[in-house]
Every structure is written in structure tokens, then in C-alpha cells.
Write a protein that holds these residues in place. Structure first.
Motif, PDB file in Angstrom:
ATOM      1  N   ASP A 134       0.920  -1.147  -0.114  1.00 25.76           N
ATOM      2  CA  ASP A 134       0.049   0.013   0.186  1.00 25.76           C
ATOM      3  C   ASP A 134       0.731   1.177  -0.096  1.00 25.76           C
ATOM      4  O   ASP A 134       1.874   0.988   0.448  1.00 25.76           O
ATOM      5  N   PRO A 135       0.453   2.238  -0.351  1.00 28.23           N
ATOM      6  CA  PRO A 135       1.224   3.498  -0.348  1.00 28.23           C
ATOM      7  C   PRO A 135       1.300   4.342   0.980  1.00 28.23           C
ATOM      8  O   PRO A 135       0.852   5.326   1.111  1.00 28.23           O
ATOM      9  N   VAL A 136       1.968   3.485   1.877  1.00 23.71           N
ATOM     10  CA  VAL A 136       2.318   4.014   3.041  1.00 23.71           C
ATOM     11  C   VAL A 136       3.976   4.093   3.381  1.00 23.71           C
ATOM     12  O   VAL A 136       4.491   3.207   3.099  1.00 23.71           O
ATOM     13  N   VAL A 137       4.202   5.035   3.589  1.00 21.06           N
ATOM     14  CA  VAL A 137       5.921   5.210   3.876  1.00 21.06           C
ATOM     15  C   VAL A 137       6.429   4.187   4.822  1.00 21.06           C
ATOM     16  O   VAL A 137       7.393   3.603   4.301  1.00 21.06           O
ATOM     17  N   ALA A 138       5.898   3.779   5.919  1.00 23.89           N
ATOM     18  CA  ALA A 138       6.496   2.846   6.748  1.00 23.89           C
ATOM     19  C   ALA A 138       6.405   1.580   5.959  1.00 23.89           C
ATOM     20  O   ALA A 138       7.421   0.754   6.248  1.00 23.89           O
ATOM     21  N   MET A 139       5.353   1.292   5.236  1.00 23.02           N
ATOM     22  CA  MET A 139       5.447  -0.115   4.606  1.00 23.02           C
ATOM     23  C   MET A 139       6.367  -0.241   3.562  1.00 23.02           C
ATOM     24  O   MET A 139       7.147  -1.312   3.197  1.00 23.02           O
ATOM     25  N   VAL A 140       6.773   0.959   2.812  1.00 24.39           N
ATOM     26  CA  VAL A 140       7.836   0.904   1.877  1.00 24.39           C
ATOM     27  C   VAL A 140       9.071   0.876   2.459  1.00 24.39           C
ATOM     28  O   VAL A 140      10.382   0.134   1.928  1.00 24.39           O
ATOM     29  N   GLU A 141       9.370   1.526   3.739  1.00 24.45           N
ATOM     30  CA  GLU A 141      10.805   1.410   4.568  1.00 24.45           C
ATOM     31  C   GLU A 141      10.599  -0.091   4.879  1.00 24.45           C
ATOM     32  O   GLU A 141      11.888  -0.559   4.971  1.00 24.45           O
ATOM     33  N   GLY A 142       9.643  -0.615   5.418  1.00 36.70           N
ATOM     34  CA  GLY A 142       9.652  -2.070   5.836  1.00 36.70           C
ATOM     35  C   GLY A 142      10.304  -2.783   4.499  1.00 36.70           C
ATOM     36  O   GLY A 142      10.808  -3.765   4.501  1.00 36.70           O
ATOM     37  N   ALA A 143       9.726  -2.576   3.301  1.00 35.75           N
ATOM     38  CA  ALA A 143       9.857  -3.607   2.150  1.00 35.75           C
ATOM     39  C   ALA A 143      11.609  -3.315   1.847  1.00 35.75           C
ATOM     40  O   ALA A 143      11.966  -4.488   1.337  1.00 35.75           O
ATOM     41  N   ALA A 144      12.026  -2.233   2.126  1.00 35.87           N
ATOM     42  CA  ALA A 144      13.471  -1.913   1.661  1.00 35.87           C
ATOM     43  C   ALA A 144      14.231  -3.055   2.482  1.00 35.87           C
ATOM     44  O   ALA A 144      15.257  -3.373   2.056  1.00 35.87           O
ATOM     45  N   LYS A 145      13.893  -3.216   3.792  1.00 30.85           N
ATOM     46  CA  LYS A 145      14.673  -3.996   4.794  1.00 30.85           C
ATOM     47  C   LYS A 145      14.628  -5.348   4.349  1.00 30.85           C
ATOM     48  O   LYS A 145      15.235  -6.337   4.728  1.00 30.85           O
ATOM     49  N   THR A 146      13.659  -5.988   3.657  1.00 27.61           N
ATOM     50  CA  THR A 146      13.325  -7.271   3.253  1.00 27.61           C
ATOM     51  C   THR A 146      14.321  -7.708   2.103  1.00 27.61           C
ATOM     52  O   THR A 146      14.553  -8.969   2.163  1.00 27.61           O
ATOM     53  N   GLY A 147      14.881  -7.034   1.270  1.00 27.99           N
ATOM     54  CA  GLY A 147      15.840  -7.442   0.277  1.00 27.99           C
ATOM     55  C   GLY A 147      15.268  -7.463  -1.027  1.00 27.99           C
ATOM     56  O   GLY A 147      15.574  -7.864  -1.981  1.00 27.99           O
ATOM     57  N   THR A 148      13.753  -6.974  -1.050  1.00 29.43           N
ATOM     58  CA  THR A 148      13.176  -7.087  -2.369  1.00 29.43           C
ATOM     59  C   THR A 148      13.821  -5.944  -3.354  1.00 29.43           C
ATOM     60  O   THR A 148      14.309  -5.145  -2.878  1.00 29.43           O
ATOM     61  N   ASP A 149      13.663  -6.056  -4.866  1.00 28.99           N
ATOM     62  CA  ASP A 149      14.167  -5.382  -5.650  1.00 28.99           C
ATOM     63  C   ASP A 149      13.448  -4.138  -6.094  1.00 28.99           C
ATOM     64  O   ASP A 149      13.766  -3.077  -6.140  1.00 28.99           O
ATOM     65  N   ARG A 150      12.006  -4.646  -5.852  1.00 21.95           N
ATOM     66  CA  ARG A 150      10.893  -3.602  -6.192  1.00 21.95           C
ATOM     67  C   ARG A 150       9.906  -3.797  -5.322  1.00 21.95           C
ATOM     68  O   ARG A 150       9.638  -4.664  -4.571  1.00 21.95           O
ATOM     69  N   ILE A 151       9.196  -2.757  -5.358  1.00 20.46           N
ATOM     70  CA  ILE A 151       7.505  -2.801  -4.783  1.00 20.46           C
ATOM     71  C   ILE A 151       6.697  -2.411  -5.938  1.00 20.46           C
ATOM     72  O   ILE A 151       7.023  -1.845  -6.930  1.00 20.46           O
ATOM     73  N   GLU A 152       5.425  -3.090  -5.596  1.00 20.18           N
ATOM     74  CA  GLU A 152       4.172  -2.702  -6.633  1.00 20.18           C
ATOM     75  C   GLU A 152       3.360  -1.884  -5.909  1.00 20.18           C
ATOM     76  O   GLU A 152       2.892  -2.450  -5.070  1.00 20.18           O
ATOM     77  N   LEU A 153       3.114  -0.775  -6.273  1.00 19.77           N
ATOM     78  CA  LEU A 153       2.102   0.173  -5.524  1.00 19.77           C
ATOM     79  C   LEU A 153       0.598  -0.185  -5.839  1.00 19.77           C
ATOM     80  O   LEU A 153       0.391  -0.218  -7.230  1.00 19.77           O
ATOM     81  N   TYR A 154       0.020  -0.565  -4.740  1.00 18.93           N
ATOM     82  CA  TYR A 154      -1.544  -0.961  -4.992  1.00 18.93           C
ATOM     83  C   TYR A 154      -2.385   0.259  -5.174  1.00 18.93           C
ATOM     84  O   TYR A 154      -2.597   1.070  -4.344  1.00 18.93           O
ATOM     85  N   THR A 155      -2.898   0.138  -6.579  1.00 26.68           N
ATOM     86  CA  THR A 155      -3.490   1.569  -6.663  1.00 26.68           C
ATOM     87  C   THR A 155      -4.916   1.725  -6.795  1.00 26.68           C
ATOM     88  O   THR A 155      -5.465   2.660  -7.291  1.00 26.68           O
ATOM     89  N   GLU A 156      -5.736   0.728  -6.244  1.00 21.80           N
ATOM     90  CA  GLU A 156      -6.966   0.846  -6.323  1.00 21.80           C
ATOM     91  C   GLU A 156      -7.356   2.156  -5.460  1.00 21.80           C
ATOM     92  O   GLU A 156      -8.434   2.613  -5.717  1.00 21.80           O
ATOM     93  N   GLY A 157      -6.874   2.452  -4.309  1.00 18.56           N
ATOM     94  CA  GLY A 157      -7.183   3.699  -3.736  1.00 18.56           C
ATOM     95  C   GLY A 157      -7.191   4.990  -4.548  1.00 18.56           C
ATOM     96  O   GLY A 157      -7.991   6.008  -4.738  1.00 18.56           O
ATOM     97  N   TYR A 158      -6.090   5.072  -5.485  1.00 18.80           N
ATOM     98  CA  TYR A 158      -5.941   6.117  -6.344  1.00 18.80           C
ATOM     99  C   TYR A 158      -7.173   6.084  -7.551  1.00 18.80           C
ATOM    100  O   TYR A 158      -7.598   7.112  -7.655  1.00 18.80           O
ATOM    101  N   ALA A 159      -7.459   4.819  -7.742  1.00 20.84           N
ATOM    102  CA  ALA A 159      -8.351   4.746  -9.082  1.00 20.84           C
ATOM    103  C   ALA A 159      -9.748   5.039  -8.466  1.00 20.84           C
ATOM    104  O   ALA A 159     -10.596   5.835  -9.039  1.00 20.84           O
TER     105      ALA A 159
END
Length: 243
Positions: A134-159
Motif C-alpha cells: 500500500d502507499p504507506v511510507v512505513a510499509m515502503v521502508e519495511g519493504a526495503a529491509k526485506t531485500g526486495t528489488d522492487r515494490i508494486e504500489l497497490y493503486t485501487e485507492g488512487y483509482a
């Protein structure tokens, strides 16, 4: 330019409704690439209600662009399927059994240890990993710590909120993307992006590598034709690059 990956789940749904092989999924994937798609996405689920596991093996033999397999990595059968086919990218989605469609991103903080371990499995096999957030800064920061290469932003809220106020709708995605960029993460996006809202999203979200679009694109193709529809989506992405 932001790349377009076409999700062909809905083609498989149509095929399965009659139990035969019309439309032929492999031919549609070839045609999507021929019409300009820069990737093919599939999201197999345990009940095989659209993409069948055999489809993944068949598509692996013919996809010449980026092959992206999405799914619930908490299912061993999904893990085995991905490792057997080694796509260019695997996108990890926190679906639950029987879920109609993806409707939330990972809690990357609560699931840190699990994600770190499973991401390492795929990366060791040479597969780029993206995780649904989800587009939440804390979740993105947490994602970076997992070692993932990318994130996919879930865009239903935007739409959902685009027509009520596009500036407010896109704001959390801009912040999430800026955070991802600062942490060295690639950025994908998907879910309910369409011809109405795609250009604005791509124009405003920095560092957007790829969008994965299925339902809206296949629905539009009923009116405009598949080749023309893919070109229309590519044009929106091209126009977003021009400002």
C-alpha cells in the motif's frame, strides 16, 4: 518510459468459461507482445479459475518480453511453480484462499522475517522480486529491509478517488515512490489503472518502472480491439513522459 505489462488473467477466464481452448492464451500473449506490450503478467490462484498452472509452463516457452508471475508466496505450489519457470520477475501478493482479487498490500513490518526469507529464495534463483504494498511510507521502508528489488504500489485507492480529486488521490503514491527511490527500490504499480487515470498517475509518480494492467485493458479491448487498446495504453504512458 514506464513499461506496460499486460495481465492476461481475464483471457484465461473467458477460455475456461467454455472448457476449451478459445481464446488461446499462448496466442493472445504472442499478440500482446506483437502489438507493443513490454511484458506479460499472470496471477495463478489455487483453484485455477483463470490461469492454470500448465499455462505458466506454456507461456514460459514463448514470452519474449518480461514474464511476470504474481501470486501468494505462502502457497508452496506457487513457490514451486515460480522456481520451475524462473520468470524475469515474481510479484508477491498477500492473497488469502478464495480471494476474488488482490485488495491490500503486505504489512512489511509484521511479515519482515517471512518476506526476507522467501525473497532470498527467489533471488538466489536469479529472479527479480517485487512485493505488493500500500502507499504507506512505513510499509515502503519495511519493504526495503526485506531485500526486495522492487515494490508494486497497490493503486485501487488512487483509482477509486481519482474523479473526486486527483491531486489528493495521487499524493500518498508520490510520497511512497519518493521513499522507494531514496531506498534504492524499483517501482511498479497496478490495480484499476485505466485509460482515464493512467497518464496522470505516470506523470506524477516519480521513478515508475512498470504498470501491470489487465481487467481494464481487456474490457477496453471489447470495444476498441486488442491491438488498438494496447497502443492506447502505451500512448498514455508516452504522453506522461512528455509532461
Amino acid at each position: 518510459m514506464t513499461r506496460l505489462s499486460v495481465n492476461i488473467n481475464k483471457i484465461a477466464t473467458l477460455r475456461n468459461s467454455r472448457g476449451g481452448d478459445n481464446p488461446n492464451l499462448v496466442q493472445v500473449a504472442k499478440d500482446c507482445e506483437r502489438f507493443g506490450a513490454q511484458g506479460i503478467t499472470v496471477h495463478p490462484r489455487p483453484d485455477e479459475r483463470h490461469i492454470r498452472y500448465q499455462d505458466v509452463f506454456d507461456l514460459k516457452q514463448i514470452v519474449t518480453t518480461e514474464f511476470n508471475i504474481e501470486g501468494n508466496c505462502q502457497e508452496q505450489k506457487f513457490i514451486d511453480l515460480v522456481l520451475a519457470n524462473k520468470p524475469e520477475q515474481v510479484t508477491l501478493v498477500p492473497d488469502v484462499l478464495g480471494q476474488i482479487t488482490s485488495n491490500h498490500g503486505w504489512d512489511t513490518i509484521t511479515n519482515y522475517h517471512y518476506l526476507k526469507d522467501i525473497i532470498a529464495v527467489f533471488k538466489e534463483a536469479g529472479i527479480r522480486v517485487s512485493i505488493f504494498v500500500d502507499p504507506v511510507v512505513a510499509m515502503v521502508e519495511g519493504a526495503a529491509k526485506t531485500g526486495t528489488d522492487r515494490i508494486e504500489l497497490y493503486t485501487e485507492g488512487y483509482a477509486t478517488h481519482y474523479h473526486q480529486g486527483k491531486e489528493l488521490a495521487v499524493a500518498p503514491y508520490i510520497e511512497a515512490a519518493k521513499t522507494a527511490q531514496s531506498l534504492g527500490l524499483g517501482i511498479n504499480a497496478g490495480h484499476d489503472l485505466d485509460l482515464n487515470n493512467l497518464k496522470y498517475f505516470a506523470q506524477n509518480v516519480p521513478g515508475l518502472d512498470e504498470v501491470s494492467i489487465g481487467h481494464a485493458l481487456i474490457s477496453d479491448a471489447l470495444y476498441y480491439g486488442l491491438e488498438n487498446t494496447i497502443q492506447l495504453y502505451l500512448r498514455q504512458l508516452a504522453l506522461s513522459d512528455q509532461g
